[in-house]
Design a protein around this motif. Structure first.
Motif, PDB file in Angstrom:
ATOM      1  N   GLY A   8     136.039  13.233 -46.318  1.00 44.83           N
ATOM      2  CA  GLY A   8     134.846  13.123 -45.495  1.00 44.83           C
ATOM      3  C   GLY A   8     134.960  13.919 -44.207  1.00 44.83           C
ATOM      4  O   GLY A   8     135.922  14.645 -43.966  1.00 44.83           O
ATOM      5  N   SER A   9     133.930  13.776 -43.377  1.00 50.36           N
ATOM      6  CA  SER A   9     133.891  14.458 -42.086  1.00 50.36           C
ATOM      7  C   SER A   9     133.138  13.585 -41.097  1.00 50.36           C
ATOM      8  O   SER A   9     132.398  12.680 -41.473  1.00 50.36           O
ATOM      9  CB  SER A   9     133.213  15.829 -42.211  1.00 50.36           C
ATOM     10  N   GLY A  10     133.348  13.870 -39.829  1.00 47.97           N
ATOM     11  CA  GLY A  10     132.733  13.076 -38.774  1.00 47.97           C
ATOM     12  C   GLY A  10     133.795  12.406 -37.928  1.00 47.97           C
ATOM     13  O   GLY A  10     134.950  12.855 -37.860  1.00 47.97           O
ATOM     14  N   GLU A  11     133.415  11.317 -37.258  1.00 43.32           N
ATOM     15  CA  GLU A  11     134.370  10.590 -36.423  1.00 43.32           C
ATOM     16  C   GLU A  11     135.507  10.053 -37.285  1.00 43.32           C
ATOM     17  O   GLU A  11     135.278   9.525 -38.380  1.00 43.32           O
ATOM     18  CB  GLU A  11     133.668   9.440 -35.697  1.00 43.32           C
ATOM     19  N   PRO A  12     136.754  10.157 -36.829  1.00 40.66           N
ATOM     20  CA  PRO A  12     137.887   9.765 -37.674  1.00 40.66           C
ATOM     21  C   PRO A  12     138.098   8.253 -37.740  1.00 40.66           C
ATOM     22  O   PRO A  12     137.983   7.548 -36.737  1.00 40.66           O
ATOM     23  CB  PRO A  12     139.077  10.456 -36.995  1.00 40.66           C
ATOM     24  N   VAL A  13     138.427   7.802 -38.938  1.00 42.96           N
ATOM     25  CA  VAL A  13     138.721   6.389 -39.196  1.00 42.96           C
ATOM     26  C   VAL A  13     140.014   6.323 -39.999  1.00 42.96           C
ATOM     27  O   VAL A  13     140.164   7.012 -41.012  1.00 42.96           O
ATOM     28  CB  VAL A  13     137.582   5.714 -39.985  1.00 42.96           C
ATOM     29  N   LEU A  14     140.945   5.504 -39.546  1.00 46.18           N
ATOM     30  CA  LEU A  14     142.220   5.313 -40.232  1.00 46.18           C
ATOM     31  C   LEU A  14     142.202   3.978 -40.955  1.00 46.18           C
ATOM     32  O   LEU A  14     141.876   2.941 -40.365  1.00 46.18           O
ATOM     33  CB  LEU A  14     143.362   5.332 -39.212  1.00 46.18           C
ATOM     34  N   LEU A  15     142.573   3.969 -42.241  1.00 46.41           N
ATOM     35  CA  LEU A  15     142.681   2.748 -43.031  1.00 46.41           C
ATOM     36  C   LEU A  15     144.152   2.446 -43.276  1.00 46.41           C
ATOM     37  O   LEU A  15     144.892   3.303 -43.768  1.00 46.41           O
ATOM     38  CB  LEU A  15     141.968   2.916 -44.373  1.00 46.41           C
ATOM     39  N   ILE A  16     144.589   1.225 -42.956  1.00 52.75           N
ATOM     40  CA  ILE A  16     145.990   0.828 -43.131  1.00 52.75           C
ATOM     41  C   ILE A  16     146.043  -0.311 -44.150  1.00 52.75           C
ATOM     42  O   ILE A  16     145.455  -1.372 -43.944  1.00 52.75           O
ATOM     43  CB  ILE A  16     146.629   0.379 -41.812  1.00 52.75           C
ATOM     44  N   HIS A  17     146.775  -0.100 -45.230  1.00 50.83           N
ATOM     45  CA  HIS A  17     146.827  -1.041 -46.347  1.00 50.83           C
ATOM     46  C   HIS A  17     147.696  -2.261 -46.031  1.00 50.83           C
ATOM     47  O   HIS A  17     148.380  -2.335 -45.014  1.00 50.83           O
ATOM     48  CB  HIS A  17     147.364  -0.337 -47.597  1.00 50.83           C
TER      49      HIS A  17
END
Length: 274
Positions: free
Chosen positions: A26-35
């Protein structure tokens, strides 16, 4: 399916000296997902129903944390909150992510909290789902998760614990997760993370109340009402400690909010992060 063709494998970067597997979509504001920290977990396994939806609005990064999935184990076999946080910071530095929103699931919630209190200017918004990070007495379910000894029966039992809706669980899914949990070196790394007595693992992932109270970024707390692994009281405590927080509780939902209620969870997170 071979490792070479597995959707769990994304891109590679060396973060804090460790070869790290991550997905960047994706693109745009960054989002980090932590499992989370279940046996055989990976970023893709945890977030596979969420990545394509969130990527329509954001740049989404989901990495296998140190010792999990297809990221290398710790060279010295040491795993604790400081080590995992240092690896996480190293990943963000390598990817040039100076300010991000963070979504942390269970164990990943403790890492998200750790990042937010250690480097508050880096975290734009925070989502904590079934999160560890506050004191609680270890549940029998979490003790079983962290004490996993590989077998199909044991994996099937864990999956039954994770999900409120048992129709989501099958022997085929258990075989896939067992295969992931028994890849070369994976079970050895997992066993080193949370040795008995496993209450010590809960305590080691706990962050002091005054530090959590210092979090000022907008925070969304999410929990399954029927979660057997992490008690709902954890999220109620986080709501109490974090000033700019809101709580959403899903009924008829276990520890797999992002899977059992994927559509609603995705809408909730997109709206909050937007």
């Amino acid at each position: 399916m071979s490792d070479a063709t597995s959707p769990e494998i994304g891109s590679n970067v060396v973060a804090a000296g460790v070869r790290t597997n991550y997905h960047d979509v994706g693109s745009g504001e960054p989002v980090l997902l932590i499992h989370g920290s279940g046996p055989g977990v990976s970023a893709w396994a945890n977030w596979r129903l969420n990545l394509p939806v969130l990527a329509k609005r954001f740049r989404v990064v989901a990495a296998d944390m140190l010792g999990f999935g297809y990221t290398d184990p710790a060279p010295d076999h040491r795993y604790d909150l400081d080590v995992w946080t240092a690896h996480l910071v190293g990943l963000l530095d390598e990817l040039g992510l100076d300010r991000i929103s963070v979504v942390g699931n269970s164990f990943g919630g403790a890492l998200a909290l750790s990042l937010a209190v250690r480097d508050p200017d880096r975290v734009e918004r925070l989502v904590l789902m079934g999160s560890v990070g506050v004191p609680f007495e270890i549940t029998p379910a979490l003790d079983a998760v962290w004490g996993f000894e590989p077998s199909l029966e044991a994996m099937r039992g864990l999956l039954d614990i994770f999900a409120y809706d048992r129709s989501l669980v099958s022997d085929d899914l258990a075989r896939l997760r067992l295969r992931a949990a028994t890849r070369t070196g994976v079970q050895e790394a997992f066993a080193a993370m949370f040795p008995a007595p496993r209450q010590a693992g809960v305590d080691a992932l706990t962050i002091a109340d005054d530090l959590i109270r210092s979090i000022t970024c907008p925070t969304l707390v999410v929990h399954g009402r029927d979660d057997q692994v992490i008690p709902l009281e954890n999220s109620l405590r986080l709501l109490e400690l974090i000033d700019d927080a809101r709580l959403h509780v899903f009924g008829r939902c276990g520890h797999w909010v992002q899977i059992e209620h994927a559509d609603s969870f995705n809408r909730l997170v997109v709206d909050f992060l937007s």
